[in-house]
Design a protein around this motif. Sequence first.
Motif, PDB file in Angstrom:
ATOM      1  N   GLY A   1       1.024  -1.246   0.347  1.00 23.87           N
ATOM      2  CA  GLY A   1      -0.030   0.123  -0.113  1.00 23.87           C
ATOM      3  C   GLY A   1       0.611   1.700   0.231  1.00 23.87           C
ATOM      4  N   TRP A   2       0.081   2.789   0.183  1.00 21.95           N
ATOM      5  CA  TRP A   2       1.007   3.403   0.075  1.00 21.95           C
ATOM      6  C   TRP A   2       0.354   4.546   1.460  1.00 21.95           C
ATOM      7  N   SER A   3      -0.871   4.402   1.903  1.00 22.98           N
ATOM      8  CA  SER A   3      -1.189   5.129   3.160  1.00 22.98           C
ATOM      9  C   SER A   3      -1.152   4.763   4.804  1.00 22.98           C
ATOM     10  N   SER A   4      -1.292   4.793   5.199  1.00 23.33           N
ATOM     11  CA  SER A   4      -0.884   4.406   6.808  1.00 23.33           C
ATOM     12  C   SER A   4      -2.612   3.881   6.914  1.00 23.33           C
ATOM     13  N   PRO A   5      -2.645   3.218   8.223  1.00 20.99           N
ATOM     14  CA  PRO A   5      -3.336   2.137   8.224  1.00 20.99           C
ATOM     15  C   PRO A   5      -5.423   3.221   8.873  1.00 20.99           C
ATOM     16  N   ARG A   6      -6.164   2.531   8.377  1.00 23.66           N
ATOM     17  CA  ARG A   6      -7.801   3.302   9.697  1.00 23.66           C
ATOM     18  C   ARG A   6      -7.518   2.297  10.075  1.00 23.66           C
ATOM     19  N   ALA A   7      -8.078   0.674   9.865  1.00 21.69           N
ATOM     20  CA  ALA A   7      -8.271  -0.324  10.408  1.00 21.69           C
ATOM     21  C   ALA A   7      -7.772  -1.800  10.434  1.00 21.69           C
ATOM     22  N   ILE A   8      -7.446  -2.461  11.173  1.00 22.66           N
ATOM     23  CA  ILE A   8      -7.477  -4.171  11.224  1.00 22.66           C
ATOM     24  C   ILE A   8      -8.478  -4.636  11.757  1.00 22.66           C
ATOM     25  N   ALA A   9      -7.761  -6.397  10.957  1.00 24.51           N
ATOM     26  CA  ALA A   9      -8.869  -7.183  11.376  1.00 24.51           C
ATOM     27  C   ALA A   9      -7.936  -8.374  10.958  1.00 24.51           C
ATOM     28  N   LEU A  10      -8.266  -9.387  11.972  1.00 26.78           N
ATOM     29  CA  LEU A  10      -7.859 -10.795  11.492  1.00 26.78           C
ATOM     30  C   LEU A  10      -8.240 -12.185  10.853  1.00 26.78           C
ATOM     31  N   SER A  11      -8.616 -12.610  10.296  1.00 25.99           N
ATOM     32  CA  SER A  11      -9.602 -13.066   8.841  1.00 25.99           C
ATOM     33  C   SER A  11      -8.770 -14.843  10.169  1.00 25.99           C
ATOM     34  N   PRO A  12      -9.795 -15.319   9.145  1.00 25.30           N
ATOM     35  CA  PRO A  12     -10.341 -16.498  10.007  1.00 25.30           C
ATOM     36  C   PRO A  12      -9.453 -17.559   9.725  1.00 25.30           C
ATOM     37  N   ALA A  13      -8.754 -16.738   8.355  1.00 27.63           N
ATOM     38  CA  ALA A  13      -7.298 -17.852   8.226  1.00 27.63           C
ATOM     39  C   ALA A  13      -6.443 -17.153   8.282  1.00 27.63           C
ATOM     40  N   LYS A  14      -6.122 -16.420   9.637  1.00 26.86           N
ATOM     41  CA  LYS A  14      -5.114 -15.978  10.263  1.00 26.86           C
ATOM     42  C   LYS A  14      -4.319 -14.375   9.210  1.00 26.86           C
ATOM     43  N   SER A  15      -5.033 -14.329   8.373  1.00 23.89           N
ATOM     44  CA  SER A  15      -4.170 -13.332   7.443  1.00 23.89           C
ATOM     45  C   SER A  15      -4.639 -11.749   8.286  1.00 23.89           C
ATOM     46  N   LEU A  16      -3.713 -10.890   8.580  1.00 26.18           N
ATOM     47  CA  LEU A  16      -4.048 -10.179   8.702  1.00 26.18           C
ATOM     48  C   LEU A  16      -4.434  -8.889   8.076  1.00 26.18           C
ATOM     49  N   VAL A  17      -5.893  -8.482   7.734  1.00 21.99           N
ATOM     50  CA  VAL A  17      -6.647  -7.259   6.638  1.00 21.99           C
ATOM     51  C   VAL A  17      -6.701  -5.624   7.592  1.00 21.99           C
ATOM     52  N   ILE A  18      -5.771  -4.516   6.737  1.00 22.23           N
ATOM     53  CA  ILE A  18      -5.895  -3.849   6.918  1.00 22.23           C
ATOM     54  C   ILE A  18      -6.314  -2.866   6.157  1.00 22.23           C
ATOM     55  N   GLY A  19      -6.936  -1.905   7.086  1.00 17.27           N
ATOM     56  CA  GLY A  19      -7.788  -1.251   5.959  1.00 17.27           C
ATOM     57  C   GLY A  19      -7.199  -0.100   5.435  1.00 17.27           C
ATOM     58  N   THR A  20      -6.956   0.848   5.191  1.00 20.06           N
ATOM     59  CA  THR A  20      -6.312   2.224   4.010  1.00 20.06           C
ATOM     60  C   THR A  20      -7.048   3.057   3.877  1.00 20.06           C
ATOM     61  N   ASN A  21      -6.889   4.699   2.758  1.00 22.41           N
ATOM     62  CA  ASN A  21      -7.817   5.560   2.024  1.00 22.41           C
ATOM     63  C   ASN A  21      -7.110   4.908   0.628  1.00 22.41           C
ATOM     64  N   ASP A  22      -6.604   3.830   0.646  1.00 24.69           N
ATOM     65  CA  ASP A  22      -6.271   3.291  -0.556  1.00 24.69           C
ATOM     66  C   ASP A  22      -6.859   1.770  -0.732  1.00 24.69           C
ATOM     67  N   GLY A  23      -7.786   1.194  -0.059  1.00 24.18           N
ATOM     68  CA  GLY A  23      -8.019   0.296   0.299  1.00 24.18           C
ATOM     69  C   GLY A  23      -8.113  -0.824   0.984  1.00 24.18           C
ATOM     70  N   LEU A  24      -8.295  -1.788   0.841  1.00 29.59           N
ATOM     71  CA  LEU A  24      -8.811  -3.193   1.737  1.00 29.59           C
ATOM     72  C   LEU A  24      -7.396  -4.210   1.566  1.00 29.59           C
ATOM     73  N   PHE A  25      -5.899  -4.192   1.650  1.00 29.46           N
ATOM     74  CA  PHE A  25      -4.881  -5.243   1.798  1.00 29.46           C
ATOM     75  C   PHE A  25      -5.224  -6.730   2.766  1.00 29.46           C
ATOM     76  N   PHE A  26      -4.670  -7.446   2.557  1.00 31.73           N
ATOM     77  CA  PHE A  26      -4.749  -8.908   3.153  1.00 31.73           C
ATOM     78  C   PHE A  26      -2.605  -8.834   2.931  1.00 31.73           C
ATOM     79  N   TYR A  27      -2.756  -8.824   4.343  1.00 34.79           N
ATOM     80  CA  TYR A  27      -0.569  -9.352   4.526  1.00 34.79           C
ATOM     81  C   TYR A  27      -0.966 -10.797   5.548  1.00 34.79           C
ATOM     82  N   ARG A  28       0.186 -12.035   4.510  1.00 33.94           N
ATOM     83  CA  ARG A  28      -0.192 -13.092   4.583  1.00 33.94           C
ATOM     84  C   ARG A  28       1.336 -13.877   5.659  1.00 33.94           C
ATOM     85  N   GLY A  29       1.999 -12.382   5.834  1.00 35.48           N
ATOM     86  CA  GLY A  29       3.163 -13.267   6.748  1.00 35.48           C
ATOM     87  C   GLY A  29       3.124 -13.145   8.139  1.00 35.48           C
ATOM     88  N   ILE A  30       1.658 -13.047   8.479  1.00 33.31           N
ATOM     89  CA  ILE A  30       2.556 -13.114  10.195  1.00 33.31           C
ATOM     90  C   ILE A  30       1.868 -14.566  10.801  1.00 33.31           C
TER      91      ILE A  30
END
Length: 231
Positions: A202-231
Motif C-alpha cells: 500500500g501507500w497510506s497509513s492504516p485506518r482499521a485492522i482485523a484478523l481473518s479466519p485464515a489468520k491473515s491480517l486485514v488492513i484497511g487504508t485510504n487506498d483500499g483493503l489489503f491482506f497480509y499473510r506473513g504473520i
Amino acid sequence: ELGTSQGWYSCSIDSLTLSACNEESSASVQDLVTLESDQNTLVLAFDDSLQVIDEEDSGTISCGTLGVPGPHVLDSIDDTLAIGGSEGVSIVDDTESLAEGELVSCSVRLSSVSSLLPNQPVRALAHEGERLWIGTRAGLARWDRSTGSVVLVQNQALGGAEIRALALGDDTVVWVATSEAVVRYDWTLDSTVSLHPADWGGWSSPRAIALSPAKSLVIGTNDGLFFYRGI
C-alpha cells in the motif's frame, strides 16, 4: 452490520446487498457492537448518545449521563459494555437495563484523573479474558478487570503513538494500527515487529485492522483493503 458517516446499514454476505436500517436518521455512527450477553441487542454510538436496538424496541441514551462525552468506540465484554469516549472509558454492568433503553450507572470509569490512562480521546478497545486493551491518541494501555490496575505500554514503538485500531492475536499478541504502521506487540516479552505500507503493498497509513479466519491480517487504508499473510 456497518456504521458509516451516513447512518447504519445491514449487509447480506450471501447476496452482497446493502440496506439502510435507520432511514429516519443520517447521523454519523461512530461504532456499533452486539452485546455478548444478548446477541439480539445492538448498541450504536453516535456523537453524543447511544442507541440500543433489540428485537422488540429501541431506545436512545445520552452519553453525558454515562460520563463518556463524545463516544468513539464500544466493546462488549461478557455481560458488560465498555464505552470509550473523549474523556476515558466507562464500564456499564447493567446491560439488561441498557437493552431496555433505561439510564444506567457505570461501575468503573477510567480516565487520566482516576487512572494512568493517557489524557487523550479513546480510539480503540479490544478485550481478551480479564484484559481490556485501550488505544488512545497518545498511546496504548491495558486494564486488568480482576485487579482494577491500568498499565501504560512504554515500548518504544508504541509509547505515545496515535492508536487507530486494535486486533487480538493469540494469548500474548495484540496487533496495533498506529498513524505510521501496524505493530505486532507481544506484551509478555514487550517486543514489537512493525509493518509499514510498503510491506503490504500500500501507500497510506492504516485506518482499521482485523484478523481473518485464515489468520491473515486485514488492513484497511485510504487506498483500499489489503491482506497480509506473513504473520
